[in-house]
Scaffold this motif. Structure first.
Motif, PDB file in Angstrom:
ATOM      1  N   TYR A 116      26.828  45.045  31.126  1.00 38.53           N
ATOM      2  CA  TYR A 116      27.751  45.512  30.512  1.00 38.53           C
ATOM      3  C   TYR A 116      27.620  46.974  30.610  1.00 38.53           C
ATOM      4  CZ  TYR A 116      31.495  46.367  26.850  1.00 38.53           C
ATOM      5  OH  TYR A 116      32.131  46.649  25.231  1.00 38.53           O
ATOM      6  N   LYS A 117      26.128  47.219  30.706  1.00 37.21           N
ATOM      7  CA  LYS A 117      25.927  48.552  30.832  1.00 37.21           C
ATOM      8  C   LYS A 117      26.218  49.847  32.024  1.00 37.21           C
ATOM      9  CE  LYS A 117      21.769  52.209  30.058  1.00 37.21           C
ATOM     10  NZ  LYS A 117      20.170  52.058  30.694  1.00 37.21           N
ATOM     11  N   GLU A 118      26.284  48.352  32.771  1.00 37.87           N
ATOM     12  CA  GLU A 118      26.317  49.215  34.303  1.00 37.87           C
ATOM     13  C   GLU A 118      28.477  49.577  34.261  1.00 37.87           C
ATOM     14  OE1 GLU A 118      22.780  46.301  37.156  1.00 37.87           O
ATOM     15  OE2 GLU A 118      24.571  45.659  36.094  1.00 37.87           O
ATOM     16  N   LEU A 119      28.866  48.499  33.903  1.00 38.40           N
ATOM     17  CA  LEU A 119      30.465  48.273  34.138  1.00 38.40           C
ATOM     18  C   LEU A 119      30.707  49.781  33.396  1.00 38.40           C
ATOM     19  CD1 LEU A 119      30.473  44.255  32.972  1.00 38.40           C
ATOM     20  CD2 LEU A 119      31.663  45.953  35.238  1.00 38.40           C
ATOM     21  N   ASN A 120      30.020  50.172  32.175  1.00 40.32           N
ATOM     22  CA  ASN A 120      30.053  51.149  31.342  1.00 40.32           C
ATOM     23  C   ASN A 120      30.276  52.654  31.961  1.00 40.32           C
ATOM     24  OD1 ASN A 120      31.811  49.758  28.946  1.00 40.32           O
ATOM     25  ND2 ASN A 120      29.970  49.026  28.415  1.00 40.32           N
ATOM     26  N   VAL A 155      38.511  31.000  24.054  1.00 36.30           N
ATOM     27  CA  VAL A 155      37.474  30.328  25.289  1.00 36.30           C
ATOM     28  C   VAL A 155      37.553  31.165  26.133  1.00 36.30           C
ATOM     29  CG1 VAL A 155      36.818  28.824  26.082  1.00 36.30           C
ATOM     30  CG2 VAL A 155      37.946  28.581  24.322  1.00 36.30           C
ATOM     31  N   GLY A 156      36.656  31.498  26.004  1.00 34.52           N
ATOM     32  CA  GLY A 156      35.948  32.361  27.545  1.00 34.52           C
ATOM     33  C   GLY A 156      35.153  33.900  27.457  1.00 34.52           C
ATOM     34  N   ILE A 157      35.191  34.459  26.586  1.00 31.98           N
ATOM     35  CA  ILE A 157      34.659  35.047  26.305  1.00 31.98           C
ATOM     36  C   ILE A 157      33.337  35.087  26.005  1.00 31.98           C
ATOM     37  CG2 ILE A 157      34.525  37.732  24.581  1.00 31.98           C
ATOM     38  CD1 ILE A 157      37.234  36.991  23.142  1.00 31.98           C
ATOM     39  N   ILE A 158      32.354  35.935  27.633  1.00 33.60           N
ATOM     40  CA  ILE A 158      30.951  35.731  27.270  1.00 33.60           C
ATOM     41  C   ILE A 158      30.148  36.747  26.298  1.00 33.60           C
ATOM     42  CG2 ILE A 158      28.949  35.787  28.577  1.00 33.60           C
ATOM     43  CD1 ILE A 158      31.376  33.152  28.818  1.00 33.60           C
ATOM     44  N   ASN A 162      26.209  37.120  20.237  1.00 39.35           N
ATOM     45  CA  ASN A 162      26.555  37.920  19.207  1.00 39.35           C
ATOM     46  C   ASN A 162      27.616  39.096  19.929  1.00 39.35           C
ATOM     47  OD1 ASN A 162      26.467  35.168  18.123  1.00 39.35           O
ATOM     48  ND2 ASN A 162      24.613  36.992  16.805  1.00 39.35           N
ATOM     49  N   LYS A 163      26.920  39.813  21.186  1.00 40.08           N
ATOM     50  CA  LYS A 163      28.151  40.349  21.337  1.00 40.08           C
ATOM     51  C   LYS A 163      28.661  40.890  22.671  1.00 40.08           C
ATOM     52  CE  LYS A 163      25.299  44.082  18.596  1.00 40.08           C
ATOM     53  NZ  LYS A 163      24.839  45.314  18.726  1.00 40.08           N
ATOM     54  N   PHE A 164      29.723  41.209  23.074  1.00 43.11           N
ATOM     55  CA  PHE A 164      30.248  40.963  24.480  1.00 43.11           C
ATOM     56  C   PHE A 164      29.701  42.166  25.320  1.00 43.11           C
ATOM     57  CE2 PHE A 164      33.722  43.354  27.115  1.00 43.11           C
ATOM     58  CZ  PHE A 164      33.947  41.666  28.039  1.00 43.11           C
ATOM     59  N   CYS A 165      29.171  40.992  26.326  1.00 41.49           N
ATOM     60  CA  CYS A 165      28.381  41.597  28.011  1.00 41.49           C
ATOM     61  C   CYS A 165      28.913  42.041  28.858  1.00 41.49           C
ATOM     62  CB  CYS A 165      27.679  40.560  27.214  1.00 41.49           C
ATOM     63  SG  CYS A 165      28.235  39.471  28.519  1.00 41.49           S
ATOM     64  N   GLY A 166      30.747  42.558  29.391  1.00 39.75           N
ATOM     65  CA  GLY A 166      31.713  42.660  30.083  1.00 39.75           C
ATOM     66  C   GLY A 166      32.002  40.885  30.784  1.00 39.75           C
ATOM     67  N   GLY A 170      38.013  31.722  32.004  1.00 43.43           N
ATOM     68  CA  GLY A 170      38.565  30.584  31.689  1.00 43.43           C
ATOM     69  C   GLY A 170      39.489  30.901  30.834  1.00 43.43           C
ATOM     70  N   GLN A 171      40.121  30.505  29.530  1.00 44.08           N
ATOM     71  CA  GLN A 171      40.864  31.278  29.039  1.00 44.08           C
ATOM     72  C   GLN A 171      41.356  32.839  28.702  1.00 44.08           C
ATOM     73  OE1 GLN A 171      41.852  30.165  24.661  1.00 44.08           O
ATOM     74  NE2 GLN A 171      43.998  30.685  24.968  1.00 44.08           N
ATOM     75  N   ALA A 172      40.572  33.568  28.358  1.00 47.80           N
ATOM     76  CA  ALA A 172      39.862  34.509  28.354  1.00 47.80           C
ATOM     77  C   ALA A 172      40.012  35.597  29.715  1.00 47.80           C
ATOM     78  CB  ALA A 172      38.386  34.914  27.784  1.00 47.80           C
ATOM     79  N   ASN A 173      39.874  35.088  30.822  1.00 44.78           N
ATOM     80  CA  ASN A 173      40.178  35.891  32.195  1.00 44.78           C
ATOM     81  C   ASN A 173      41.150  35.673  32.195  1.00 44.78           C
ATOM     82  OD1 ASN A 173      39.296  36.446  35.298  1.00 44.78           O
ATOM     83  ND2 ASN A 173      40.222  34.710  35.485  1.00 44.78           N
ATOM     84  N   SER A 174      42.186  34.519  32.495  1.00 41.76           N
ATOM     85  CA  SER A 174      43.156  34.754  32.438  1.00 41.76           C
ATOM     86  C   SER A 174      44.681  35.573  31.799  1.00 41.76           C
ATOM     87  CB  SER A 174      44.768  33.142  32.087  1.00 41.76           C
ATOM     88  OG  SER A 174      43.666  32.049  32.861  1.00 41.76           O
ATOM     89  N   ILE A 175      44.118  35.831  30.491  1.00 39.55           N
ATOM     90  CA  ILE A 175      45.258  36.598  29.293  1.00 39.55           C
ATOM     91  C   ILE A 175      44.604  38.275  30.056  1.00 39.55           C
ATOM     92  CG2 ILE A 175      45.116  37.502  27.301  1.00 39.55           C
ATOM     93  CD1 ILE A 175      44.246  35.162  26.303  1.00 39.55           C
ATOM     94  N   ALA A 176      43.493  38.319  30.092  1.00 40.49           N
ATOM     95  CA  ALA A 176      42.487  39.862  30.706  1.00 40.49           C
ATOM     96  C   ALA A 176      43.605  40.481  32.507  1.00 40.49           C
ATOM     97  CB  ALA A 176      41.262  39.889  30.716  1.00 40.49           C
ATOM     98  N   SER A 177      43.848  39.476  33.137  1.00 40.91           N
ATOM     99  CA  SER A 177      44.159  39.263  34.072  1.00 40.91           C
ATOM    100  C   SER A 177      45.772  39.141  34.016  1.00 40.91           C
ATOM    101  CB  SER A 177      43.532  38.145  35.410  1.00 40.91           C
ATOM    102  OG  SER A 177      42.860  37.771  35.746  1.00 40.91           O
TER     103      SER A 177
END
Length: 500
Positions: A116-120, A155-158, A162-166, A170-177
Motif C-alpha cells: 500500500y505504501k508503494e501504491l500511495n 467480498v474481496g477487500i484484502i 484489519n486495514k486495507f492493503c491496496g 473477486g467481487q470488490a475487483n469487479s466493482i472497482a474495474s
C-alpha cells in the motif's frame, strides 16, 4: 473489380484448396483460380509469391478495455516493483486516473504484489488503478479506494491487520474495474475503439468478437459501438455483456454475455477448483449459485438466446455444464449451442460431458505460452498433476468439440500468430495440435462460433474478402510467431499497416 494474383491463397475449405489468384468485386470474392487467368478491365494486384490466408478472427476480446488500457502504463515492460512504480509516476492520467495494466507478480524479480505504501507513493492526489494481467485483481492507492466507497463487507477487500492493503479481488475487483472504466468519457472510449482496432489490424485480425457492456445491466458501450461501427475498418461481432436477457432480446440479439463470470482466475486464486490450490489454502470462488445459473439458462432457452460465460476451474465448468444440461432437459427440442470461454482445467469426464451437451469453446492458447509448463504459474498454483489437464486442445479436437482461438485481450495481446504458435507448441506434448488445426482455431472455427461459417473464415467464392498476407507460410515454418504481416484486406480493401 480487383484481381489479386501471384500468391498462394490458402482457402481452408474442406479440400484445403490453394489458389494462385482470386477475383474480388467490392467486398466479396467472386472467383478463385488455380492458375493465373487473363482478365481485362480489372485492377491487378501482384502479391509477389506471398502467402495469403483468411483474415484472422479473435473470438474473445475485452475490446474497449484493450483500447483504454493501451493508453496507460504497460507494466509488462518492467521487471521489478520499483521500476513499475517509477513508470506509473511518469504516466499521464486518463480522464483523471493513472492507469496501469499487465501486472503479473510471477514475472517480477521480487515475486510479490505491491504494498500500500508503494501504491500511495505514485500519487497522493490522483487516483491510481492497476489491473492485474488476468483482470481478476486490482491495486489502488488511498484516494482511489476512498472514491469507490465500498461496503466494508464486500467480498474481496484484502486487509492486513484489519486495514486495507491496496488489493482487491473477486467481487470488490469487479466493482472497482467497472467504476474506473465508467469514469472514462465517451470521447475517450471512441479513441479506445479506434486504438483497439488498430492493434488488431496490425496483427492480421479482420474480425473480433467484442464484449460490450458492464456485466450487469449497462449496455452503453454497445450503443456507442452502434453509433460508430460504420467508421471502424474492422468487423466487430458484439456480445451484449449483461445479465438482462429481456433487454438483449428486445434489442434483437441472439447472444448474451462473453465474460459473465462463473469464477475468477488461477493467478488470483479465485478460479473454482474441485480441490485446493497447491500454493495456498482454499479452492477458489463460485460467483453464483447452481440455481442462479439454471434459471439463467432456462430464461435464455425460452428466448432462444445463446449464452457465453467465463469459466476456468473444473468446479466452475462442471457447474455450468450441469446448468446447461438441466435447462436443455426442460427444452428438449433446443438446438442452441452455448459457449464456454476459457475452459482451462478439464479432466476427461468434463470433456466428455461437454461433448454430450454440444457446447462450443473459445480458448486462449497463449495462456500456455505465458503460464504453462515447468516452473511457471500454472504449476505453482495447480501442482504438477493438474497442469497436465489445462487447455487440452488435442483431447478437445479428438472428441469432436468445436474450439475457436482468441487472445482474451487485454489479458494477452491480440496476436493470432502467437496463439497459433502456442497451440502447436503446447508444453504438454499430449495436447499439441497441428499447424493447420491451430490456424483453423483463428479462422474457420471462430467463424462458426458466430454463425458466420458461410461468409467468413475461408478464401472461397461468395466469402467476404477479408485476407491476411504473410511473408512466410505458417504451415511450413517453426517460428510462426515471428512471421511478418505484409498486408491486410478488409471487405476487399487493402489497408495500410501502422506501427503501434
Amino acid at each position: 473489380m480487383q484481381l489479386l494474383t501471384n500468391g498462394y491463397f490458402y482457402s481452408l475449405n474442406k479440400n484445403n484448396d490453394i489458389y494462385k489468384a482470386i477475383l474480388i468485386d467490392r467486398d466479396k470474392i467472386v472467383d478463385c483460380f488455380f492458375n493465373i487467368p487473363t482478365i481485362s478491365d480489372v485492377e491487378q494486384i501482384d502479391l509477389h509469391n506471398k502467402f495469403i490466408f483468411p483474415g484472422f478472427i479473435d473470438a474473445h476480446t475485452h475490446f474497449v478495455e484493450t483500447g483504454i488500457l493501451s493508453l496507460g502504463a504497460d507494466l509488462s515492460l518492467t521487471n521489478t516493483v520499483n521500476d513499475a512504480i517509477q513508470l506509473l509516476k511518469m504516466t499521464k492520467p486518463i480522464d483523471g486516473i493513472i492507469i496501469g495494466y499487465n501486472f503479473d507478480q510471477y514475472n517480477y524479480d521480487e515475486k510479490r504484489e505491491f504494498t500500500y505504501k508503494e501504491l500511495n507513493s505514485v500519487s497522493k492526489t490522483t487516483p491510481l488503478f492497476i489491473l492485474r494481467k488476468d483482470g481478476h485483481s486490482c491495486y489502488l492507492n488511498e484516494i482511489a479506494f476512498n472514491l469507490l466507497k465500498l461496503n466494508p463487507k464486500t467480498v474481496g477487500i484484502i486487509t492486513k491487520n484489519n486495514k486495507f492493503c491496496g488489493i482487491l479481488r473477486g467481487q470488490a475487483n469487479s466493482i472497482a474495474s467497472k467504476f474506473f472504466k465508467s469514469q472514462i468519457k465517451n470521447d475517450g472510449k471512441i479513441i479506445a475503439f479506434y486504438k483497439a482496432a488498430e492493434l488488431a489490424i496490425n496483427k492480421g485480425v479482420t474480425t473480433v468478437h467484442a464484449m460490450l457492456g458492464d456485466a450487469k445491466n449497462d449496455l452503453s458501450d454497445l450503443l456507442l459501438y452502434e453509433n460508430i461501427k460504420n467508421e471502424l475498418h474492422i468487423k466487430i461481432i458484439p456480445y451484449p455483456q449483461v445479465f438482462d436477457i429481456e433487454k438483449v432480446a428486445n434489442l434483437g440479439y441472439n447472444l448474451i454475455g462473453g465474460c459473465l463470470l462463473v469464477d475468477g482466475s488461477f493467478g488470483s486464486h479465485t478460479a473454482a477448483l474441485m480441490s485446493s490450490y497447491a500454493d495456498s489454502p482454499g479452492n477458489g470462488v463460485l460467483y453464483h449459485s447452481d440455481s442462479f445459473w439454471y434459471n439463467f439458462f432456462m430464461n435464455a432457452e425460452k428466448k432462444h438466446i445463446r449464452v457465453a460465460v467465463h469459466s476456468i476451474g473444473d468446479r466452475a465448468i462442471l457447474q455450468i455444464l450441469n446448468a446447461i444440461e438441466m435447462a436443455k432437459q426442460k427444452h428438449s427440442k433446443s438446438n442452441l449451442q452455448h459457449i464456454i470461454i476459457h475452459f482451462e482445467l478439464t479432466p476427461d469426464y468434463i470433456l466428455d460431458k461437454a461433448r454430450e451437451l454440444d457446447v462450443q469453446l473459445v480458448m486462449q492458447p497463449v495462456f500456455e505460452y505465458i503460464w504453462g509448463g515447468k516452473g511457471k504459474m500454472y504449476e505453482q498454483v495447480l501442482g504438477k498433476e493438474r497442469i497436465m489437464q489445462t487447455n487440452r486442445f488435442r483431447s478437445i479436437l479428438q472428441r469432436g468439440l468445436l474450439v475457436a482461438g482468441s487472445s482474451d485481450a487485454y489479458v494477452t495481446p491480440i496476436d493470432p500468430l502467437l496463439g497459433i504458435y502456442s497451440a502447436v507448441n503446447h508444453p504438454n506434448p499430449d495436447e499439441k495440435i497441428s499447424k493447420l488445426e491451430a490456424l483453423r482455431m483463428f479462422t474457420t472455427n471462430a467463424a462458426e462460433v458466430s454463425g458466420d461459417e458461410n461468409n467468413l473464415g475461408k478464401i472461397d467464392k461468395e466469402y467476404i474478402a477479408n485476407l491476411v498476407v504473410l511473408a512466410e507460410n505458417p504451415l511450413a515454418t517453426e517460428r510462426i510467431d515471428k512471421i511478418k504481416i505484409e498486408q491486410v484486406f478488409i471487405n476487399g480493401m487493402g489497408l495500410v499497416l501502422r506501427g503501434v
